[in-house]
Design a protein around this motif. Structure first.
Motif, PDB file in Angstrom:
ATOM      1  N   ALA A  16     101.781  31.775  72.229  1.00 54.54           N
ATOM      2  CA  ALA A  16     102.210  32.461  73.454  1.00 54.54           C
ATOM      3  C   ALA A  16     101.360  32.078  74.646  1.00 54.54           C
ATOM      4  O   ALA A  16     101.741  32.333  75.796  1.00 54.54           O
ATOM      5  CB  ALA A  16     102.169  33.971  73.235  1.00 54.54           C
ATOM      6  N   PHE A  17     100.188  31.466  74.369  1.00 59.19           N
ATOM      7  CA  PHE A  17      99.291  31.063  75.453  1.00 59.19           C
ATOM      8  C   PHE A  17      99.280  29.545  75.641  1.00 59.19           C
ATOM      9  O   PHE A  17      98.463  29.023  76.401  1.00 59.19           O
ATOM     10  CB  PHE A  17      97.866  31.543  75.157  1.00 59.19           C
ATOM     11  N   ALA A  18     100.166  28.880  74.948  1.00 56.65           N
ATOM     12  CA  ALA A  18     100.169  27.413  75.005  1.00 56.65           C
ATOM     13  C   ALA A  18     100.497  26.886  76.390  1.00 56.65           C
ATOM     14  O   ALA A  18     100.118  25.755  76.736  1.00 56.65           O
ATOM     15  CB  ALA A  18     101.154  26.863  73.980  1.00 56.65           C
ATOM     16  N   HIS A  19     101.216  27.677  77.188  1.00 54.27           N
ATOM     17  CA  HIS A  19     101.577  27.211  78.531  1.00 54.27           C
ATOM     18  C   HIS A  19     100.390  27.233  79.488  1.00 54.27           C
ATOM     19  O   HIS A  19     100.455  26.632  80.571  1.00 54.27           O
ATOM     20  CB  HIS A  19     102.697  28.083  79.100  1.00 54.27           C
ATOM     21  N   LEU A  20      99.308  27.922  79.083  1.00 59.58           N
ATOM     22  CA  LEU A  20      98.124  27.991  79.944  1.00 59.58           C
ATOM     23  C   LEU A  20      97.225  26.797  79.688  1.00 59.58           C
ATOM     24  O   LEU A  20      97.146  26.293  78.566  1.00 59.58           O
ATOM     25  CB  LEU A  20      97.349  29.283  79.675  1.00 59.58           C
ATOM     26  N   PRO A  21      96.521  26.345  80.715  1.00 51.45           N
ATOM     27  CA  PRO A  21      95.602  25.211  80.527  1.00 51.45           C
ATOM     28  C   PRO A  21      94.529  25.552  79.504  1.00 51.45           C
ATOM     29  O   PRO A  21      93.992  26.659  79.504  1.00 51.45           O
ATOM     30  CB  PRO A  21      94.997  25.008  81.929  1.00 51.45           C
TER      31      PRO A  21
END
Length: 797
Positions: free
Chosen positions: A595-600
């Protein structure tokens, strides 16, 4: 001498020896319905001279009201009626009295104002004064001596002391007239008045013994009482003198240049000065332990012409050089122990002079290993070091060597109890306050390069996937080879030197461990961390050394992974041997990493995941899973010189290695851990606020409009976002422009003035940011320890 009008503007007294003084009072503007005539006998609220007092209504309006002898009413009334018919001349009515106060003649006698007459007059709207008539001043005025003039010259209290001694021997009371006869040899109006003043103002030798109406009789106090009153009086005078001398010291210190002010130690040498300065200090931090401390501080501030507030006390202490400009009040308010008591220092020196190692015969000699001690460059004591080798089967074996302070301290000893009271060493930008006395920690407990040191070593053999294949825990002897900073260790790793193959093996082992932990559900929380050192904090403008460290740095990863490996091995050892230990765990948070993969990757993602994690827990009986670390069990074990809970773990493990039972039960550990954790939380807050303060001070000194990289971590509300200034490691709330997203990098420009900014008001800053530049897109409000630097101005470029 002053001039007064004696015609209907004042009250007049007349007496000639042996006649006593008396008073008539006439209002300046006599009304047709009332007049006044007074007689008081040495009343403290009046003149203090014998007087009859009458309030007389006009004829035909009720009975005459009297405060003394009814027989005088008609006579006085007739005199007043006659007086209104006469021209306004300086004439008064007099009553002749015996010296003892008895009436000789109850008929008033008309007397003109003349020299020697005692008069009462109003000097202004509030003050009523007594004076003795001296001579005429024109047709309607008279020159008089008031009580602030001639009478004051006769107010010699030593005369009162002589009279007290004589009257005490005779056990006799006295009237003001009799006292005047004793000490002046006269009962003239002036002398009688002086005697009255001496008695009425005296609070040492005489007390009012009897009062009849307005007549007072004074009796000498007992000797014991006078001695006690004298003692109190002298003590009060001495205290007032001390206060004035202290105020002069403060005033002198304030006037000195900053580089010439008295050192702090000079204020605590003398007891009387130390008490006052400590009262001011307690007042400045709202920590007065008694009303006496608060009273003393209030008196000092008042004498200095300052308000009785904590900020006034703080500013005064800074102005005299007792506190530095950048004083950390939290150290004082939180009662952080900065020095060890002499008793503890003495006990520590005894331990160093006569060391006893109960595990000497059981220590394993590991001095043949290449040992790396890696820490920050300013580390005072070293708790841990590392070694590694590759076995013939290709697996990696690592050794985590931990300093062994238990060779010096035992549970319940003086030094141990002091360490428990502190709970942890305190590392601030301006100072380090160690858990153990510095000499004991540095010379005895700490690992030292090139020297044979006692240690507690955990050795681990890793499977190829990074899990633990074998482990052992031993008392050991090591000889540290290198003492490296994180920067130098990273450089060595980057250079990939054949001579430092062991360091490369440690890095390889760390990578295996990290991968294995991630497979077990560990969450990578590596971010950037700011470290500041202020070598000269006493200076008004101290130098600030700021370091921003990336926890994902290879050397930092290496050390942290080996510390975690040691903690897992100790937890396993404790579980196998049923040892009560502070097992740390954290329930597995249901974190969907995808779910946090879109964050750098890096600080943005790490901090986003940390926000939803649950708090850590401690079990004193058995290991509990640490979901965030991805470990089945974990015990902090590698900093026994700095953390007391680590030291407790050493006590328990060392006892089992000797074949003894653990010295502490789970219940005892629970109580101790609770106290230590409370203190640790206090220290953590202190370190955080101190670090933030010095980051702000660092920014204040930077060139105006200097650019900084900032990451948008998250949105708090609408367009208010959390930013991370990458170059300084500072997080803050900020307002950002439309179109920005979480993870975006922007540049902000510093508009912070080198001078202390105006008080905190976000509305002011929002308005003025827009006025400064039409394209301003962000402003920052930082809450820090010192309000002088709590407003900072930024804009996106």
């Amino acid at each position: 001498m002053i001039s007064v009008r004696a015609v209907n503007t004042c009250s007049i007294f007349r007496s000639s020896p042996p006649v006593s003084s008396f008073r008539f009072r006439f209002n300046k503007h006599l009304r047709t319905n009332t007049s006044s005539f007074h007689y008081d006998r040495y009343s403290k609220s009046g003149s203090g001279f014998p007087m009859f007092r009458f309030d007389l209504p006009i004829l035909g309006h009720g009975d005459v009201r009297s405060y003394s002898l009814q027989s005088f009413v008609d006579t006085v009334f007739e005199e007043l009626t006659s007086y209104r018919k006469r021209k306004r001349q300086g004439i008064c009515s007099a009553i002749k009295l015996k010296t003892g106060g008895e009436v000789l003649d109850d008929k008033p006698v008309n007397q003109a104002v003349e020299k020697g007459l005692l008069v009462e007059f109003k000097k202004d709207s509030e003050r009523v004064l007594l004076a003795v008539v001296q001579r005429r001043d024109g047709k309607k005025n008279w020159m008089v001596y008031d009580q602030n003039g001639k009478a004051q010259q006769n107010l010699d209290t030593s005369l009162l002391e002589f009279a007290w001694i004589e009257l005490l021997e005779k056990n006799k009371s006295v009237t003001p007239e009799e006292l005047a006869e004793m000490i002046f040899g006269s009962v003239e109006p002036l002398e009688s008045y002086c005697a009255h003043l001496l008695l009425s103002k005296d609070d040492l030798y005489f007390t009012v013994q009897e009062t009849k109406g307005s007549r007072s009789l004074y009796g000498p106090r007992p000797t014991v009482q006078v001695e006690e009153l004298m003692r109190r009086k002298l003590a009060k005078e001495a205290a007032e003198k001390e206060l004035q001398e202290f105020v002069q010291l403060l005033t002198s210190a304030k006037a000195m240049p900053s580089n010439a002010k008295p050192p702090k130690t000079s204020w605590v040498v003398e007891e009387k000065i130390r008490c006052k300065i400590e009262s001011l200090e307690a007042y400045a931090i709202d920590a007065c332990k008694s009303n006496d401390e608060k009273r003393i501080a209030g008196m000092i501030l008042t004498a200095m012409g300052m308000g009785k507030t904590a900020s006034s006390a703080l500013n005064l202490l800074i102005d005299i050089g007792y506190f530095p400009v950048h004083v950390n009040l939290d150290v004082l308010k939180l009662n952080i122990h900065t020095d060890h008591p002499d008793e503890i220092i003495s006990a520590a020196e005894d331990l160093l002079s006569e060391p006893v190692d109960p595990d000497k015969i059981n220590r394993k000699d590991l001095t043949h290993l290449k040992v790396y001690a890696i820490d920050v460059d300013e580390a005072d004591e070293l708790d841990d070091a590392l070694s590694a080798t590759r076995l013939q089967d290709g697996r990696i074996k690592v050794w985590i060597h931990v300093a062994d302070p238990t060779q010096y301290v035992q549970p319940g000893s003086k030094v141990d109890r002091e360490a428990m009271r502190r709970g942890t060493s305190v590392f601030l930008p301006t100072a380090t306050y160690p858990m153990f006395p510095e000499k004991l920690a540095m010379e005895g407990m700490s690992l030292k390069q090139g020297e044979v040191c006692n240690a507690l070593t955990v050795s681990v053999i890793l499977h190829s996937d990074g899990c633990i294949a074998e482990y052992s825990v031993n008392n050991s002897i090591i000889k540290p080879t290198y003492m490296l900073t994180y920067e130098s260790a990273s450089e060595l790793l980057h250079m990939n030197l054949e001579e430092e193959a062991e360091l490369k093996l440690l890095s390889e082992a760390a990578s295996l461990r990290l991968q294995w932990r991630r497979e077990q559900g560990a969450v990578d929380t590596a971010t950037i961390e700011t470290r500041i050192k202020v070598p000269n904090p006493e200076d008004p403008e101290p130098s600030i050394n700021l370091y921003v460290e990336n926890q994902a740095d290879p050397a930092m990863r290496l050390v942290s992974e080996m510390m975690l490996l040691c903690g897992e091995a100790i937890a396993t050892f404790g579980s196998c041997n049923n040892i009560p230990l502070p097992y740390r765990g954290q329930p597995q948070s249901n974190i969907d990493v995808s779910a946090f993969a879109h964050l750098p990757e890096g600080p943005v993602r790490s901090l986003a995941m940390v926000r939803i994690m649950r708090g850590a827990e401690i079990d004193l009986r058995k290991p509990i899973r640490h979901g965030i670390l991805g470990l089945p069990g974990y015990v902090q074990f590698t900093s026994p010189i700095r953390r007391y809970l680590d030291l407790l773990a050493h006590y328990q493990v060392k006892a089992v290695l000797r074949g003894d039972s653990p010295p502490l039960s789970a219940g005892q550990l629970e109580g101790m851990a609770s106290l230590v954790n409370m203190q640790t939380r206090v220290v953590r807050r202190l370190c955080s606020s101190s670090l933030q303060y010095w980051i702000i001070e660092f920014l204040r000194r930077q060139p105006k409009e200097k650019k900084y990289r900032a990451l948008i971590l998250r949105f708090i509300k609408d367009r208010v976002a959390a930013l991370l200034l990458v170059e300084v490691g500072l997080q803050a709330s900020a307002w950002v422009s439309l179109g920005t997203q979480i993870g975006d990098e922007v540049q902000v420009r510093n508009f912070l003035s080198p001078e202390p900014p105006i008080p905190h008001d976000p509305r002011f800053w929002n308005r003025n940011c827009l006025e400064l530049d039409a394209h301003v897109a962000v402003y920052m409000v930082l809450k820090i320890l010192d309000n002088r630097f709590d407003m900072h101005n930024w804009r996106i470029t």
